[in-house]
Design a protein around this motif. Sequence first.
Motif, PDB file in Angstrom:
ATOM      1  N   THR A  39      54.640  71.679  76.575  1.00 39.01           N
ATOM      2  CA  THR A  39      53.509  71.986  77.456  1.00 39.01           C
ATOM      3  C   THR A  39      53.524  71.157  78.729  1.00 39.01           C
ATOM      4  O   THR A  39      52.904  71.545  79.720  1.00 39.01           O
ATOM      5  CB  THR A  39      52.164  71.781  76.733  1.00 39.01           C
ATOM      6  N   ASP A  40      54.243  70.047  78.755  1.00 38.85           N
ATOM      7  CA  ASP A  40      54.309  69.230  79.961  1.00 38.85           C
ATOM      8  C   ASP A  40      55.579  69.494  80.777  1.00 38.85           C
ATOM      9  O   ASP A  40      55.861  68.787  81.738  1.00 38.85           O
ATOM     10  CB  ASP A  40      54.199  67.747  79.624  1.00 38.85           C
ATOM     11  N   ALA A  41      56.327  70.540  80.422  1.00 37.66           N
ATOM     12  CA  ALA A  41      57.564  70.869  81.134  1.00 37.66           C
ATOM     13  C   ALA A  41      57.257  71.482  82.502  1.00 37.66           C
ATOM     14  O   ALA A  41      56.255  72.157  82.688  1.00 37.66           O
ATOM     15  CB  ALA A  41      58.396  71.846  80.303  1.00 37.66           C
ATOM     16  N   SER A  42      58.134  71.224  83.445  1.00 40.79           N
ATOM     17  CA  SER A  42      58.022  71.817  84.785  1.00 40.79           C
ATOM     18  C   SER A  42      58.737  73.159  84.790  1.00 40.79           C
ATOM     19  O   SER A  42      59.818  73.301  85.341  1.00 40.79           O
ATOM     20  CB  SER A  42      58.632  70.885  85.828  1.00 40.79           C
ATOM     21  N   LEU A  43      58.120  74.131  84.166  1.00 40.49           N
ATOM     22  CA  LEU A  43      58.731  75.449  84.015  1.00 40.49           C
ATOM     23  C   LEU A  43      58.595  76.287  85.274  1.00 40.49           C
ATOM     24  O   LEU A  43      57.639  76.145  86.025  1.00 40.49           O
ATOM     25  CB  LEU A  43      58.062  76.202  82.865  1.00 40.49           C
ATOM     26  N   ARG A  44      59.560  77.177  85.454  1.00 38.98           N
ATOM     27  CA  ARG A  44      59.468  78.239  86.461  1.00 38.98           C
ATOM     28  C   ARG A  44      59.277  79.526  85.670  1.00 38.98           C
ATOM     29  O   ARG A  44      60.139  79.912  84.890  1.00 38.98           O
ATOM     30  CB  ARG A  44      60.752  78.327  87.294  1.00 38.98           C
ATOM     31  N   CYS A  45      58.119  80.175  85.845  1.00 41.18           N
ATOM     32  CA  CYS A  45      57.768  81.361  85.058  1.00 41.18           C
ATOM     33  C   CYS A  45      57.571  82.564  85.964  1.00 41.18           C
ATOM     34  O   CYS A  45      57.119  82.424  87.102  1.00 41.18           O
ATOM     35  CB  CYS A  45      56.472  81.120  84.290  1.00 41.18           C
ATOM     36  N   LEU A  46      57.883  83.728  85.428  1.00 43.34           N
ATOM     37  CA  LEU A  46      57.678  84.986  86.136  1.00 43.34           C
ATOM     38  C   LEU A  46      56.961  85.962  85.212  1.00 43.34           C
ATOM     39  O   LEU A  46      57.398  86.178  84.080  1.00 43.34           O
ATOM     40  CB  LEU A  46      59.019  85.588  86.578  1.00 43.34           C
ATOM     41  N   ASP A  47      55.896  86.547  85.718  1.00 40.54           N
ATOM     42  CA  ASP A  47      55.144  87.581  85.011  1.00 40.54           C
ATOM     43  C   ASP A  47      55.461  88.909  85.687  1.00 40.54           C
ATOM     44  O   ASP A  47      55.074  89.137  86.834  1.00 40.54           O
ATOM     45  CB  ASP A  47      53.647  87.266  85.087  1.00 40.54           C
ATOM     46  N   VAL A  48      56.192  89.786  84.998  1.00 42.25           N
ATOM     47  CA  VAL A  48      56.600  91.077  85.556  1.00 42.25           C
ATOM     48  C   VAL A  48      55.545  92.116  85.201  1.00 42.25           C
ATOM     49  O   VAL A  48      55.268  92.349  84.033  1.00 42.25           O
ATOM     50  CB  VAL A  48      57.979  91.506  85.011  1.00 42.25           C
ATOM     51  N   PHE A  63      50.560  75.593  80.521  1.00 40.60           N
ATOM     52  CA  PHE A  63      51.637  74.731  81.010  1.00 40.60           C
ATOM     53  C   PHE A  63      51.230  74.129  82.356  1.00 40.60           C
ATOM     54  O   PHE A  63      51.558  74.659  83.418  1.00 40.60           O
ATOM     55  CB  PHE A  63      52.943  75.536  81.153  1.00 40.60           C
ATOM     56  N   PRO A  64      50.521  73.000  82.331  1.00 39.72           N
ATOM     57  CA  PRO A  64      49.950  72.415  83.551  1.00 39.72           C
ATOM     58  C   PRO A  64      50.957  72.011  84.628  1.00 39.72           C
ATOM     59  O   PRO A  64      50.574  71.834  85.780  1.00 39.72           O
ATOM     60  CB  PRO A  64      49.193  71.188  83.036  1.00 39.72           C
ATOM     61  N   GLN A  65      52.228  71.863  84.283  1.00 42.63           N
ATOM     62  CA  GLN A  65      53.243  71.487  85.270  1.00 42.63           C
ATOM     63  C   GLN A  65      54.052  72.697  85.760  1.00 42.63           C
ATOM     64  O   GLN A  65      54.933  72.558  86.600  1.00 42.63           O
ATOM     65  CB  GLN A  65      54.205  70.453  84.671  1.00 42.63           C
ATOM     66  N   ALA A  66      53.767  73.863  85.239  1.00 41.78           N
ATOM     67  CA  ALA A  66      54.565  75.059  85.550  1.00 41.78           C
ATOM     68  C   ALA A  66      54.179  75.670  86.893  1.00 41.78           C
ATOM     69  O   ALA A  66      53.041  75.543  87.349  1.00 41.78           O
ATOM     70  CB  ALA A  66      54.394  76.096  84.447  1.00 41.78           C
ATOM     71  N   ARG A  67      55.158  76.325  87.500  1.00 44.86           N
ATOM     72  CA  ARG A  67      54.952  77.165  88.682  1.00 44.86           C
ATOM     73  C   ARG A  67      55.100  78.601  88.190  1.00 44.86           C
ATOM     74  O   ARG A  67      56.111  78.947  87.595  1.00 44.86           O
ATOM     75  CB  ARG A  67      55.991  76.889  89.762  1.00 44.86           C
ATOM     76  N   ILE A  68      54.088  79.404  88.439  1.00 37.73           N
ATOM     77  CA  ILE A  68      54.097  80.767  87.929  1.00 37.73           C
ATOM     78  C   ILE A  68      54.072  81.752  89.084  1.00 37.73           C
ATOM     79  O   ILE A  68      53.267  81.625  90.005  1.00 37.73           O
ATOM     80  CB  ILE A  68      52.888  81.031  86.989  1.00 37.73           C
ATOM     81  N   GLU A  69      54.969  82.712  89.006  1.00 38.20           N
ATOM     82  CA  GLU A  69      54.995  83.807  89.973  1.00 38.20           C
ATOM     83  C   GLU A  69      54.725  85.095  89.207  1.00 38.20           C
ATOM     84  O   GLU A  69      55.091  85.225  88.044  1.00 38.20           O
ATOM     85  CB  GLU A  69      56.355  83.895  90.650  1.00 38.20           C
ATOM     86  N   GLY A  70      54.091  86.003  89.871  1.00 32.73           N
ATOM     87  CA  GLY A  70      53.873  87.321  89.302  1.00 32.73           C
ATOM     88  C   GLY A  70      54.403  88.353  90.272  1.00 32.73           C
ATOM     89  O   GLY A  70      54.418  88.116  91.483  1.00 32.73           O
ATOM     90  N   VAL A  71      54.831  89.475  89.749  1.00 32.21           N
ATOM     91  CA  VAL A  71      55.240  90.592  90.595  1.00 32.21           C
ATOM     92  C   VAL A  71      54.562  91.840  90.063  1.00 32.21           C
ATOM     93  O   VAL A  71      54.548  92.084  88.858  1.00 32.21           O
ATOM     94  CB  VAL A  71      56.783  90.736  90.670  1.00 32.21           C
ATOM     95  N   GLU A  72      53.959  92.581  90.971  1.00 33.31           N
ATOM     96  CA  GLU A  72      53.212  93.790  90.604  1.00 33.31           C
ATOM     97  C   GLU A  72      53.519  94.875  91.631  1.00 33.31           C
ATOM     98  O   GLU A  72      53.352  94.657  92.828  1.00 33.31           O
ATOM     99  CB  GLU A  72      51.717  93.489  90.576  1.00 33.31           C
TER     100      GLU A  72
END
Length: 190
Positions: A39-48, A63-72
Motif C-alpha cells: 500500500t505504500d508503493a509508488s505505483l503507476r496505475c491505469l484505469d481503462v 495506494f497513497p503513493q500511487a499516480r493514477i491515470e484513467g482513459v475514457e
Amino acid sequence: MSQDSFDFRQFSIDQTGCAMRVGTDGVLIGAWAGESCATDASLRCLDVGSGTGLVALMLAQRFPQARIEGVEIEPTAADCASSNAAASPFSERVNIHAGDFLAPSFLSTVPASGYDLIVSNPPYFRASLHAPDRQRTVARHEGDLTLEKLMEQAARFLGPNGLLALVTPYDRLGDLRMYAASSRLMPTRL
C-alpha cells in the motif's frame, strides 16, 4: 475530510450530466485490484474505461503513493471522471484522459517503465440488445475495445512485474484464458 472517511457515493452522478452510475463490478475491482501490491508503493496505475472515475479514485485511496491515470473514450463520461477526480482529496494524483486506449497517440502517455497496475471493467457484452442511449452502449458492449485488444494493448503497456486486473463474466473465461496466453499474460487469480 480525511482519506479514511472519503465517501464514494457522491460520485454516482454529478452536475455535468454524467448519467453513468456506480456499479458492483467497479466497486469490486476497485477494492480487489492490486491486492498483492504494497500500500505504500509508488505505483503507476491505469484505469481503462474510467466511466465516473470510481475505480481510479478507489486506487488512489488504497495506494497513497500511487499516480493514477484513467482513459475514457466517451467524452461526457471523461468529463464526469475528470470532475470527480478534481473534486476529490486525491486530485493531485489522479488524471483522466479523454481518448482511445487503442489509438497510437495513447502510447505517448505511457510511462517509460510501463504501468505497475492496469485495471478495467471493460465492455463485455457481445451479442445482446444495446441500451437506448449511446453512453451506456459504449460502456457495456464490445465495440472497438474487444477483450482481445484490451489484453494485447495492456500487455504492451505493463512494466516487467505489472499486473492486469479485469472484471469479466464467467462465460468469457475461455476467451480470457486464450487472449492471456496469446498476449503472454499469466492468470494469477480468478
